[in-house]
Design a protein around this motif. Sequence first.
Motif, PDB file in Angstrom:
ATOM      1  N   VAL A  92       0.834  -1.208   0.000  1.00  0.00           N
ATOM      2  CA  VAL A  92       0.000   0.000   0.000  1.00  0.00           C
ATOM      3  C   VAL A  92       0.871   1.262   0.000  1.00  0.00           C
ATOM      4  CG1 VAL A  92      -1.445   1.421   1.544  1.00  0.00           C
ATOM      5  CG2 VAL A  92      -2.059  -0.964   1.120  1.00  0.00           C
ATOM      6  N   GLY A  93       1.940   1.229   0.785  1.00  0.00           N
ATOM      7  CA  GLY A  93       2.688   2.467   1.063  1.00  0.00           C
ATOM      8  C   GLY A  93       2.159   3.145   2.319  1.00  0.00           C
ATOM      9  N   TYR A  94       1.664   2.312   3.232  1.00  0.00           N
ATOM     10  CA  TYR A  94       1.054   2.761   4.494  1.00  0.00           C
ATOM     11  C   TYR A  94       1.993   3.695   5.262  1.00  0.00           C
ATOM     12  CZ  TYR A  94      -0.830   1.984   9.300  1.00  0.00           C
ATOM     13  OH  TYR A  94      -1.345   2.116  10.559  1.00  0.00           O
ATOM     14  N   GLY A  95       1.458   4.844   5.636  1.00  0.00           N
ATOM     15  CA  GLY A  95       2.182   5.749   6.532  1.00  0.00           C
ATOM     16  C   GLY A  95       3.527   6.233   6.028  1.00  0.00           C
ATOM     17  N   MET A  96       3.804   6.051   4.746  1.00  0.00           N
ATOM     18  CA  MET A  96       5.167   6.286   4.260  1.00  0.00           C
ATOM     19  C   MET A  96       5.583   7.747   4.347  1.00  0.00           C
ATOM     20  SD  MET A  96       6.889   5.486   0.620  1.00  0.00           S
ATOM     21  CE  MET A  96       6.133   3.929   0.264  1.00  0.00           C
ATOM     22  N   ILE A  99       6.684  10.288   9.741  1.00  0.00           N
ATOM     23  CA  ILE A  99       7.906   9.876  10.435  1.00  0.00           C
ATOM     24  C   ILE A  99       7.479   9.290  11.772  1.00  0.00           C
ATOM     25  CG2 ILE A  99      10.076  10.663  11.481  1.00  0.00           C
ATOM     26  CD1 ILE A  99       9.948  12.998   9.392  1.00  0.00           C
ATOM     27  N   TYR A 100       7.941   8.087  12.072  1.00  0.00           N
ATOM     28  CA  TYR A 100       7.590   7.425  13.318  1.00  0.00           C
ATOM     29  C   TYR A 100       7.912   8.330  14.508  1.00  0.00           C
ATOM     30  CZ  TYR A 100       7.376   3.986  17.002  1.00  0.00           C
ATOM     31  OH  TYR A 100       7.044   3.318  18.152  1.00  0.00           O
ATOM     32  N   PRO A 101       7.055   8.479  15.520  1.00  0.00           N
ATOM     33  CA  PRO A 101       5.714   7.899  15.639  1.00  0.00           C
ATOM     34  C   PRO A 101       4.664   8.779  14.950  1.00  0.00           C
ATOM     35  CG  PRO A 101       6.291   9.038  17.687  1.00  0.00           C
ATOM     36  CD  PRO A 101       7.456   9.216  16.736  1.00  0.00           C
ATOM     37  N   CYS A 102       3.721   8.149  14.290  1.00  0.00           N
ATOM     38  CA  CYS A 102       2.643   8.886  13.620  1.00  0.00           C
ATOM     39  C   CYS A 102       1.459   7.947  13.418  1.00  0.00           C
ATOM     40  CB  CYS A 102       3.102   9.461  12.284  1.00  0.00           C
ATOM     41  SG  CYS A 102       4.089   8.340  11.263  1.00  0.00           S
ATOM     42  N   LEU A 108      -1.053  10.223   4.233  1.00  0.00           N
ATOM     43  CA  LEU A 108       0.300   9.742   4.548  1.00  0.00           C
ATOM     44  C   LEU A 108       0.656   8.480   3.770  1.00  0.00           C
ATOM     45  CD1 LEU A 108       0.607  10.357   8.410  1.00  0.00           C
ATOM     46  CD2 LEU A 108       1.506  11.740   6.523  1.00  0.00           C
ATOM     47  N   GLU A 109      -0.336   7.856   3.135  1.00  0.00           N
ATOM     48  CA  GLU A 109      -0.027   6.697   2.294  1.00  0.00           C
ATOM     49  C   GLU A 109       0.541   7.209   0.966  1.00  0.00           C
ATOM     50  OE1 GLU A 109      -3.528   4.132   2.179  1.00  0.00           O
ATOM     51  OE2 GLU A 109      -2.951   3.350   4.143  1.00  0.00           O
ATOM     52  N   ALA A 274       8.595   4.535   9.055  1.00  0.00           N
ATOM     53  CA  ALA A 274       7.448   5.443   8.932  1.00  0.00           C
ATOM     54  C   ALA A 274       6.387   5.030   9.963  1.00  0.00           C
ATOM     55  CB  ALA A 274       6.929   5.389   7.503  1.00  0.00           C
ATOM     56  N   CYS A 275       5.158   5.489   9.775  1.00  0.00           N
ATOM     57  CA  CYS A 275       4.122   5.221  10.793  1.00  0.00           C
ATOM     58  C   CYS A 275       4.020   3.723  11.095  1.00  0.00           C
ATOM     59  CB  CYS A 275       2.756   5.684  10.305  1.00  0.00           C
ATOM     60  SG  CYS A 275       2.661   7.435   9.888  1.00  0.00           S
ATOM     61  N   ASP A 276       3.878   3.406  12.365  1.00  0.00           N
ATOM     62  CA  ASP A 276       3.673   2.023  12.815  1.00  0.00           C
ATOM     63  C   ASP A 276       4.736   1.069  12.244  1.00  0.00           C
ATOM     64  OD1 ASP A 276       1.405   2.814  14.284  1.00  0.00           O
ATOM     65  OD2 ASP A 276       0.136   2.642  12.507  1.00  0.00           O
ATOM     66  N   TYR A 277       5.965   1.538  12.231  1.00  0.00           N
ATOM     67  CA  TYR A 277       7.134   0.730  11.819  1.00  0.00           C
ATOM     68  C   TYR A 277       7.118   0.334  10.344  1.00  0.00           C
ATOM     69  CZ  TYR A 277       7.661   0.282  16.881  1.00  0.00           C
ATOM     70  OH  TYR A 277       7.795   0.548  18.207  1.00  0.00           O
TER      71      TYR A 277
END
Length: 301
Positions: A92-96, A99-102, A108-109, A274-277
Amino acid sequence: MPFLLLMSLAHSGDNSVLLTVDGISTVIPNVNGSSISTPTGLVNGNHTVELRKRSEGFYGSISIGNVTTDGVLGPDRIPARKIEFIGDSITVGYGMDGIYPCSNTAVLEDNPKTYAALAANSLEADYDVIAWSGIGLIRNTAYGSSPGDPVMPDRWTQYGANDPENSYTFPKSEIPDAVVIALGTNDFSVNNNNREPLVPADFTSGAVSFIRTIQTHYPDAHFFLLQSPMIGDGWPAGENQWTTQKNAFNAAITQLNSTKIHFIGWNTQGSDVACDYHPTAATNAAEAPIVAAAIAEALGW
Ligand SMILES: *[C@@H]1O[C@H](CO)[C@@H](O)[C@H](O)[C@H]1NC(C)=O
Ligand SMILES: *[C@@H]1O[C@H](CO)[C@@H](O)[C@H](O)[C@H]1NC(C)=O
Ligand SMILES: *[C@@H]1O[C@H](CO)[C@@H](O)[C@H](O)[C@H]1NC(C)=O
Ligand SMILES: *[C@@H]1O[C@H](CO)[C@@H](O)[C@H](O)[C@H]1NC(C)=O
């Protein structure tokens, strides 16, 4: 007189898209109107316009209707090469773009920056992405999936994200040459031992069975089983998940006994996440040439 291209569209939920005109990209963070138009000020001449969805079907869907212009539409240039990517949040490109944490959101995808889109672009191939965050090959994520959520072999048969199973008709014109399967991160997840570790033989059987099903629709396709950069050998302790997934995929390749099934390695990612590792754009960019090279070698591209 400026040049204008207008795409009518229908949408649901949240969506973000990337509009690229003559190589210059703009993120449209929240697609909420009935059309998208090219920016004003384009002069007469030849222009190339691309629209790519950035967010996954979980957040919302888009369909493009009429494409109109006050100029002349050029001929469609549809690449002969076709790749289908089947995956989870990584594909998907989830949370890419976070920047962690997010916390992940549609904006953000960033699917156009995934290993999948980058590999397809470098091969000048058309591509489909069938991906859903949290999905697994035989079981979904241990972090908050609902018991009724379909696993990928079921969701894969849906035309749109919320359509019924078996609604996709597998049109002949859309048959891919290559199918990349990037599943396993969620199957392996145990969420602090809230469920039993994955049984590797079950994962292997799931891969064999799913590939056999896909082969009934795409009998000539090459398959590529892609390792997960989100699992490692160090955690959870004693499970050696990265090696176990690799061995389970290779066991499936042995069982399928075909020269058209291939394994592609992906090292466990580093500490930039990125988000959620999830893998960053840089992690994806580093893997894209590895995926592209494997496909090019097998297909003779
Ligand atoms: C539609 O999205 C744009 C950003 O693309 C935003 O500025 C606008 O407020 C949104 N409108 C509605 C009604 O949500
Ligand atoms: C635009 O593209 C067409 C078709 O490729 C070509 O014939 C024409 O010369 C181009 N026009 C300009 C202004 O570049
Ligand atoms: C598509 O655009 C054409 C030309 O503007 C118009 O005549 C037609 O009604 C449009 N169709 C739809 C479904 O919007
Ligand atoms: C694998 O396929 C080859 C060629 O089709 C066949 O000769 C061989 O018996 C197969 N091996 C197994 C273990 O099924």
